[in-house]
Every structure is written in structure tokens, then in C-alpha cells.
Motif scaffolding. Structure first.
Motif, PDB file in Angstrom:
ATOM      1  N   UNK A   1       4.979   8.847   3.367  1.00 16.32           N
ATOM      2  CA  UNK A   1       6.023   8.787   2.338  1.00 16.32           C
ATOM      3  C   UNK A   1       6.922  10.022   2.381  1.00 16.32           C
ATOM      4  N   UNK A   2       6.489  11.064   3.053  1.00 19.10           N
ATOM      5  CA  UNK A   2       7.268  12.305   3.084  1.00 19.10           C
ATOM      6  C   UNK A   2       7.067  13.158   1.839  1.00 19.10           C
ATOM      7  N   UNK A   3       6.091  12.779   1.006  1.00 19.41           N
ATOM      8  CA  UNK A   3       5.868  13.542  -0.230  1.00 19.41           C
ATOM      9  C   UNK A   3       4.592  14.391  -0.191  1.00 19.41           C
ATOM     10  N   UNK A   4       3.697  14.046   0.752  1.00 21.56           N
ATOM     11  CA  UNK A   4       2.379  14.699   0.789  1.00 21.56           C
ATOM     12  C   UNK A   4       2.446  16.220   0.783  1.00 21.56           C
TER      13      UNK A   4
ATOM     14  N   UNK B   1       6.873   6.418   8.737  1.00 23.58           N
ATOM     15  CA  UNK B   1       6.886   5.097   8.083  1.00 23.58           C
ATOM     16  C   UNK B   1       5.844   4.188   8.703  1.00 23.58           C
ATOM     17  N   UNK B   2       5.833   4.204  10.044  1.00 24.96           N
ATOM     18  CA  UNK B   2       4.910   3.355  10.791  1.00 24.96           C
ATOM     19  C   UNK B   2       3.457   3.678  10.433  1.00 24.96           C
ATOM     20  N   UNK B   3       3.220   4.982  10.147  1.00 21.38           N
ATOM     21  CA  UNK B   3       1.860   5.429   9.830  1.00 21.38           C
ATOM     22  C   UNK B   3       1.567   5.346   8.324  1.00 21.38           C
TER      23      UNK B   3
ATOM     24  N   UNK C   1       1.174   4.126  -2.925  1.00 22.21           N
ATOM     25  CA  UNK C   1       1.006   5.535  -2.586  1.00 22.21           C
ATOM     26  C   UNK C   1       2.210   6.349  -3.069  1.00 22.21           C
ATOM     27  N   UNK C   2       3.372   5.795  -2.830  1.00 20.59           N
ATOM     28  CA  UNK C   2       4.607   6.477  -3.213  1.00 20.59           C
ATOM     29  C   UNK C   2       4.673   6.680  -4.729  1.00 20.59           C
ATOM     30  N   UNK C   3       4.333   5.638  -5.481  1.00 20.68           N
ATOM     31  CA  UNK C   3       4.402   5.774  -6.943  1.00 20.68           C
ATOM     32  C   UNK C   3       3.354   6.777  -7.441  1.00 20.68           C
TER      33      UNK C   3
ATOM     34  N   UNK D   1       0.847  -1.204   0.000  1.00 25.25           N
ATOM     35  CA  UNK D   1       0.000   0.000   0.000  1.00 25.25           C
ATOM     36  C   UNK D   1       0.881   1.254   0.000  1.00 25.25           C
ATOM     37  N   UNK D   2       1.957   1.219   0.785  1.00 24.01           N
ATOM     38  CA  UNK D   2       2.857   2.380   0.865  1.00 24.01           C
ATOM     39  C   UNK D   2       3.555   2.621  -0.475  1.00 24.01           C
TER      40      UNK D   2
END
Ligand code: ADP
Length: 270
Positions: free
Chosen positions: A223-226, A218-220, A87-89, A83-84
Motif C-alpha cells: 500500500x505504500x503506507x507501511x 501493488x503486485x505484492x 489493509x489500506x483502511x 485484502x489490499x
């Protein structure tokens, strides 16, 4: 001597708009364009294998009861990481698109209030899992229309509300406020009473991949991109985004959209 030569070469390169890539000198604009295309292509190509992985994990999920406890745990981790990655892609693709699309393409007139109401209703579902309530405050009969990209505005509010939920404790309240400033601009405020952000992190918050607490994010599933996407969306609409926060007390993200992005109802002139 070599370092000196490289410095001179770099100075000449940046002054003339060229950058060293491999052995060739490539114009900077072409270099960035290639990078954007690479990001867009890579994100696009990653989607298919990730969808296949997700479908495969779902098949395993159906047989979960037959798996030993350790394998059940591994499966759970796999699902979260898939899922992460998805989301990242998607976020990388969104950034690559925003970098390459000319501003104002796909802009139309829509109801800002309607956009906010729809996303608030949607986010009430994940919020309710933490017993968090989302209140919407604004003029009841709002005749203002927004001229811009409704999908992007939707994405912007999703990012801010998703963060507000992620970084709040169970049972907290989130508020989405809209009003017009004295100057006639449209202001949207998203306030939470969560963990807050230390003052020293605020200047870097909208940078790509910047996270206050990497492990926590990360745990949540972060991605740091939002916030970098949020920043780009607001920037493309000619607006400003800012944050005020106090650690342990909560944060308020404020978006100011210029009057030029607001239209009175029934006035579809641009
Ligand atoms: P992430 O996917 O990690 O949430 P973002 O770009 O959306 O990435 O946010 C960057 C960082 O800013 C987060 O990792 C978090 O440390 C901090 N942050 C964002 N929103 C909030 C908030 N509402 N409350 C506290 N910290 C926040």
C-alpha cells in the motif's frame, strides 16, 4: 494581480496560523484535526462494506469449481484487491490514530524479546511459503524490559518483516538482531538479502504512499503506507529508524530505542 493577491493572502494566512478551506478561513490546527477525523471516520466506515464483500467472495470461493476459468480468475483478483483495501483502511486508521493520540497513552512495561519472538514465529508461516528462513539473534537471557506500546511494537516488526519477505527472493535468509549499544540504547536490526533500495529513494522511503516500484508493490499487495507507520511508531517512542541498502544485495532497517524506553526486569518504575 490575482496571483499576487493570493500569495500575500497565503503568506498572511500561514503567518497567523490560518488556512483557506472553502470560503472560510479556518485555523490550521482545527483544519488538520478535521482532516484526521475524516480519515479515521472514512477508514472506519469502509470496514463494514469491505467485510461484507470479503464474506461474499468467500461464498463464491466455495462454489469455485462450478465457475468458468475466466470467472475463477476474476474472483481471485477480487479477493486480492479486497485484502489490499482492508489493509489500506487499517493502515489509514492506524495513521489517523497515531496523529491524534497523545504520545505515551497506553504505554506499559513488557518484554521486548517476547514481542520479537512472537512476531518472528508468526511471520515464519508466510516466509515458509517462499522457503525463506528468519533467524533471531540476541542475548539468550535478556532481562531488559521495554516501556511503550506493545501492540505498536508488534506492528512495527510486522511491517519490517513483511517487507523483508515481500522484497526477498525464494530461499533467502532474514535476520532479526537485538543488542544494546554502547550508549545503552536498544538496537533492533532487520536484515534481508532481497532486491535492495536505490540510494536516491532512501530519503523518501518513510513518506506516506512512497514506493520505489509502484507496480511491484501493488503486485505484492503493498500500500505504500507501511514504512510511514513504522516511522511514526518509532518516533512516538522517542527512537530513530534508518535504512542501509544496496540494490541487488539487500537491506537493513535499524531501530534505535532510547534508554528511557528500556527498563530492567522487576523494575516497573516509569
Ligand atoms: P509497501 O506496502 O509498498 O511495501 P512500505 O511503506 O512498507 O510500502 O514501503 C515503501 C517502499 O519501500 C516499498 O514499496 C518498496 O519499494 C520499498 N521497500 C520497503 N522495504 C523494503 C525491503 N526490505 N527491500 C526492498 N525494498 C523495500
Amino acid at each position: 494581480l490575482l496571483a499576487g493577491f493570493t500569495l500575500v493572502l497565503l503568506a498572511v494566512a500561514s503567518a497567523t496560523g490560518y488556512v483557506l478551506a472553502g470560503r472560510a478561513m479556518v485555523p490550521i490546527t482545527r483544519y488538520f484535526k478535521r482532516q484526521q477525523e475524516f480519515t479515521a471516520d472514512a477508514s472506519h466506515e469502509l470496514r463494514t462494506p469491505l467485510s461484507i464483500l470479503q464474506a461474499s467472495a468467500e461464498i463464491l470461493e466455495e462454489q469455485k469449481q462450478q465457475l468458468p476459468p475466466l470467472h475463477q480468475k476474476v474472483l481471485q483478483h477480487m479477493k486480492e484487491e479486497i485484502v489490499r483495501m482492508i489493509r489500506l483502511t487499517e493502515q489509514l486508521l492506524a495513521l489517523a490514530r497515531s496523529d491524534s493520540h497523545p504520545p505515551h497513552s497506553g504505554y506499559a512495561v513488557s518484554s521486548l524479546r517476547q514481542i520479537i519472538r512472537t512476531i518472528v514465529e508468526r511471520m515464519k508461516i508466510p516466509a515458509s511459503k517462499k522457503n525463506i528462513t528468519i533467524a533471531m539473534i540476541g542475548p539468550a537471557a535478556d532481562s531488559l524490559k521495554f516501556f511503550g506500546d506493545a501492540d505498536q511494537m508488534n506492528q512495527l516488526l510486522y511491517i519490517l518483516l513483511d517487507n523483508a519477505i515481500k522484497y526477498s527472493s525464494a530461499g533467502e535468509k532474514i535476520m532479526v538482531q537485538t543488542f544494546r549499544s554502547e550508549a545503552g540504547d536498544m538496537v533492533i536490526k532487520v536484515t534481508d538479502h532481497g532486491i535492495g533500495i536505490p540510494a536516491e529513494d532512501i530519503p523518501n522511503l518513510f513518506e506516506r504512499f512512497y514506493r520505489v516500484d509502484k507496480a511491484r508493490s501493488r503486485e505484492l499487495g503493498g500500500t505504500g503506507l507501511g514504512l510511514s507507520i513504522a516511522y511514526r511508531i518509532v518516533e512516538m517512542h522517542g527512537g530513530k529508524i534508518s535504512v542501509t541498502s544496496e540494490p541487488g544485495k539487500g537491506s537493513t532497517f535499524e531501530i534505535v530505542l532510547p534508554e528511557s524506553s528500556i527498563k530492567k526486569e522487576n523494575n516497573h518504575d516509569q
